[in-house]
Scaffold this motif. Structure first.
Motif, mmCIF file in Angstrom:
data_model
loop_
_atom_site.group_PDB
_atom_site.id
_atom_site.type_symbol
_atom_site.label_atom_id
_atom_site.label_comp_id
_atom_site.label_asym_id
_atom_site.label_seq_id
_atom_site.Cartn_x
_atom_site.Cartn_y
_atom_site.Cartn_z
ATOM 1 N N UNK B 60 0.769 -1.430 -0.141
ATOM 2 C CA UNK B 60 -0.189 0.067 -0.183
ATOM 3 C C UNK B 60 0.748 1.138 -0.084
ATOM 4 N N UNK B 61 2.014 1.309 0.725
ATOM 5 C CA UNK B 61 2.716 2.267 0.745
ATOM 6 C C UNK B 61 3.436 2.617 -0.365
ATOM 7 N N UNK B 62 3.924 1.677 -1.269
ATOM 8 C CA UNK B 62 4.552 1.973 -2.418
ATOM 9 C C UNK B 62 3.682 2.257 -3.668
ATOM 10 N N UNK B 63 2.605 1.281 -3.856
ATOM 11 C CA UNK B 63 1.828 1.451 -5.021
ATOM 12 C C UNK B 63 0.664 2.457 -4.978
ATOM 13 N N UNK B 64 0.097 2.585 -3.758
ATOM 14 C CA UNK B 64 -1.107 3.398 -3.656
ATOM 15 C C UNK B 64 -0.848 4.838 -3.034
ATOM 16 N N UNK B 65 -1.784 5.730 -3.415
ATOM 17 C CA UNK B 65 -1.871 6.860 -2.871
ATOM 18 C C UNK B 65 -1.840 7.037 -1.401
ATOM 19 N N UNK B 67 -3.687 8.631 0.707
ATOM 20 C CA UNK B 67 -5.049 8.565 1.571
ATOM 21 C C UNK B 67 -5.511 7.358 1.443
ATOM 22 N N UNK B 68 -5.205 6.412 0.789
ATOM 23 C CA UNK B 68 -5.483 5.021 0.764
ATOM 24 C C UNK B 68 -4.820 4.106 1.911
ATOM 25 N N UNK B 69 -3.916 4.707 2.434
ATOM 26 C CA UNK B 69 -2.918 3.606 3.272
ATOM 27 C C UNK B 69 -3.707 3.254 4.370
ATOM 28 N N UNK B 70 -4.371 3.934 5.235
ATOM 29 C CA UNK B 70 -5.361 3.576 6.133
ATOM 30 C C UNK B 70 -6.160 2.186 5.984
ATOM 31 N N UNK B 71 -6.525 2.172 4.607
ATOM 32 C CA UNK B 71 -7.239 0.922 4.459
ATOM 33 C C UNK B 71 -6.465 -0.497 4.349
ATOM 34 N N UNK B 72 -5.194 -0.296 4.295
ATOM 35 C CA UNK B 72 -4.568 -1.709 4.193
ATOM 36 C C UNK B 72 -4.982 -2.657 5.222
ATOM 37 N N UNK B 73 -5.126 -1.881 6.592
ATOM 38 C CA UNK B 73 -5.324 -3.025 7.626
ATOM 39 C C UNK B 73 -6.604 -3.777 7.376
ATOM 40 N N UNK B 74 -7.715 -3.266 7.053
ATOM 41 C CA UNK B 74 -8.913 -3.641 6.801
ATOM 42 C C UNK B 74 -8.794 -5.222 5.715
ATOM 43 N N UNK B 75 -7.694 -5.032 4.700
ATOM 44 C CA UNK B 75 -7.592 -5.939 4.008
ATOM 45 C C UNK B 75 -6.436 -6.872 4.535
ATOM 46 N N UNK B 76 -5.577 -6.295 5.474
ATOM 47 C CA UNK B 76 -4.798 -7.406 5.999
ATOM 48 C C UNK B 76 -5.274 -8.372 6.906
ATOM 49 N N UNK B 77 -6.392 -8.052 7.588
ATOM 50 C CA UNK B 77 -7.105 -9.074 8.375
ATOM 51 C C UNK B 77 -7.396 -10.476 7.487
ATOM 52 N N UNK B 78 -8.297 -10.330 6.481
ATOM 53 C CA UNK B 78 -8.410 -11.587 5.927
ATOM 54 C C UNK B 78 -7.371 -11.942 5.223
ATOM 55 N N UNK B 79 -6.288 -11.154 4.857
ATOM 56 C CA UNK B 79 -5.363 -11.910 3.922
ATOM 57 C C UNK B 79 -4.512 -12.773 5.075
ATOM 58 N N UNK B 80 -4.085 -12.118 6.259
ATOM 59 C CA UNK B 80 -3.741 -12.856 7.292
ATOM 60 C C UNK B 80 -4.426 -14.398 7.536
#
Lengths: 236, 304
Positions: B60-65, B67-80
């Motif tokens: 998220x830090x590298x590829x996305x703007x 303002x979207x960074x905060x969303x990574x954790x929402x996706x991290x849970x199902x990914x984990x």
């Protein structure tokens, strides 16, 4: 014309570790008939039922069910092909409710959505009043009826019953006999019954097999079973 | 600071610690508690969840703007959950299914697996610890009263653990799969005789427990840095909770984490963190001498 055979066991040999338990056992259960397996304690009757169900592996020989060789199939595959098993000791799930025990039987029949059909409570009215009780809290006789009901709910083509009267009070034995008679009259299910209670077996069975030391030593139709044969092999 | 707010603060800290412990132990309550597998790699399955969060954060830090960074954790849970669950599935299929009913062999084998996983992470991510940054929405505090501030992260953990617990109960007690899981853990042979595909149920159950470990790892990555040895820090806590509560019951894990969490925070409040832990350990050992099968003893599957 002879009925087709639902279950055919051909020269089955089964071992517990290195001890030879079943020796060249051959047996058939025709469609919609009741075969009774008799013999003294330790003759190998329960072992034979477990081998039919797939709980014990065969060293050699064959088990055929509905024309298919199932010798190497797992118990769950055999159950889904239409075998229902009421083991010795009944094996009710003690911490599951009566209802959950019944639903497990229903799941095997692949039609759990319809719920538990009412017919089963016509056969076993006592269970309807106990649906929320835990299986382990039921009396022995009630557990036996539950185990029978659970097996029936899976719509089996073959029922394997291991001493359904063992350790059960006479009034419930009569009820269980009524139920098995009704199952038999509906002509949809074959039964392989292990039973020590001779009169009970006599009244229900079309065929008998007598086991001794892991082998079948006598068999025939129940009408032909003479007092002499019964006495020789079954008297204590 | 009044004594009421102090007390409330203590209770909240205790509750928050309880929910962390419970989250760590929930997966183990399934794999060890219900299935009887002494899974020494449980901590490493958590670590996989932590690294999953780390990888997603970097993406998220590298590829996305920004303002979207905060969303990574929402996706991290199902990914984990998926990463650890798949790892658990692989572990069950390849190793553990051959070892059911042999706890000592399971213990050794899974310990070996834990070492392999640690080394694997060392090869991929290096021996140094890495950091997972909290998303903005978890960094604030909620000012309840003077002297009583509740960090969003801790509130989130309490809510998340409660949700997991609720879903676990719903799954186990309201679905056909849950009924099959409970049946297999009670009587494997009879379940098979009723047509339950026991091997599949084993695999799903183990994957589920491992996935929950992934959840725990993902959440814990926000509370400290993540390294190849992270898993080792949690495994003792996890086993302690499950054993104290009573093996085989979900309620046991809840009770275990509650007791350990609250006493730990209580002891820490009048001594040091280390001493607090020592005292809790001592109490747990004494309690288990008195009641060896824990708070909620059950006879589900024998472990001997």
């Amino acid at each position: 014309m002879p009925a087709t055979d639902l279950l055919t066991i051909d020269r089955l040999n089964v071992y517990y570790a290195e001890s030879h338990i079943l020796r060249d056992v051959s047996l058939t259960v025709p469609e919609h008939k009741v075969a009774c397996l008799m013999g003294r304690n330790g003759a190998g009757k329960t072992t034979l039922l477990k081998s039919v169900m797939g709980l014990l592996p065969a060293r050699s020989g064959q088990v055929q069910f509905a024309g298919e060789n199932i010798t190497t199939r797992c118990p769950d595959e055999r159950a889904r092909r239409g075998m229902g098993y009421v083991p010795q000791g009944r094996e009710i799930f003690p911490t599951l409710t009566v209802q959950e025990n019944l639903v497990l039987g229903l799941l095997a029949a692949k039609q759990p959505k319809n719920g538990i059909p009412d017919e089963i409570f016509h056969l076993f009215p006592i269970l309807k009043t106990m649906l929320k009780r835990r299986g382990g809290d039921l009396s022995g006789g009630q557990q036996q009826q539950l185990a029978l009901a659970r097996a029936m709910l899976s719509h089996p083509r073959l029922l394997l019953l291991d001493e359904p009267t063992e350790g059960i009070q006479p009034s419930i034995i009569d009820e269980i006999e009524d139920v098995i008679t009704r199952i038999k009259e509906q002509k949809a299910v074959s039964i392989l019954l292990v039973e020590q209670y001779l009169e009970f077996a006599w009244r229900l069975a079309d065929f008998y097999y007598i086991m001794e030391k892991g082998s079948i030593v006598a068999h025939g139709t129940t009408e032909e079973l003479s007092e002499e044969v019964a006495h020789r092999h079954l008297a204590i | 600071m009044t004594s009421t707010t102090f007390l409330l603060g203590q209770l909240f800290n205790g509750l928050s610690y309880c929910s962390i412990l419970l989250l760590i132990a929930l997966g183990l309550a399934i794999t060890f508690g219900l299935m009887g597998v002494i899974n020494m790699a449980h901590g490493e399955l958590m670590m996989l969840g932590s690294y999953a969060a780390y990888v997603l954060q970097n993406y998220f830090a590298k590829q996305l703007a920004a303002q979207y960074f905060g969303w990574y954790f929402v996706l991290a849970l199902p990914l984990a959950f998926v990463v650890s669950g798949l790892a658990g599935l692989l572990l069950e299929r390849s190793l553990i299914r051959r070892l059911y009913g042999r706890p000592l062999e399971t213990l050794l084998a899974t310990w070996g697996v834990s070492l392999i996983l640690q080394q694997l992470m060392r090869q991929i991510f290096g021996a140094n610890n890495v950091d997972v940054r909290s998303p903005g929405w978890l960094m604030g505090r909620w000012h309840v009263a003077a002297g009583l501030e509740l960090p969003h992260l801790r509130l989130f953990i309490i809510a998340f653990t409660s949700t997991c617990l609720f879903l676990m109960y719903a799954l186990l007690f309201r679905t056909a799969l849950g009924l099959r899981i409970r049946a297999v853990t009670q009587n494997r042979d009879m379940s098979a005789c009723l047509g339950v595909p026991t091997r599949k149920v084993d695999a799903y159950t183990f994957a589920l427990g491992s996935g929950l470990a992934g959840f725990a790892g993902c959440i814990l990555s926000l509370m400290g840095s993540v390294g190849p040895n992270s898993g080792q820090n949690y495994i003792v806590d996890a086993f302690m909770v499950v054993v104290l509560g009573g093996v085989g019951k979900l309620a046991g894990a809840i009770a275990g984490s509650f007791v350990i969490g609250q006493t730990n925070v209580l002891f820490e409040s009048f001594s040091t963190a280390t001493m607090g832990k020592v005292m809790v350990f001592t109490l747990v050992i004494l309690f288990l001498q008195w009641k060896p099968s824990g708070v909620f003893p059950s006879k589900v599957r024998s472990l001997d």
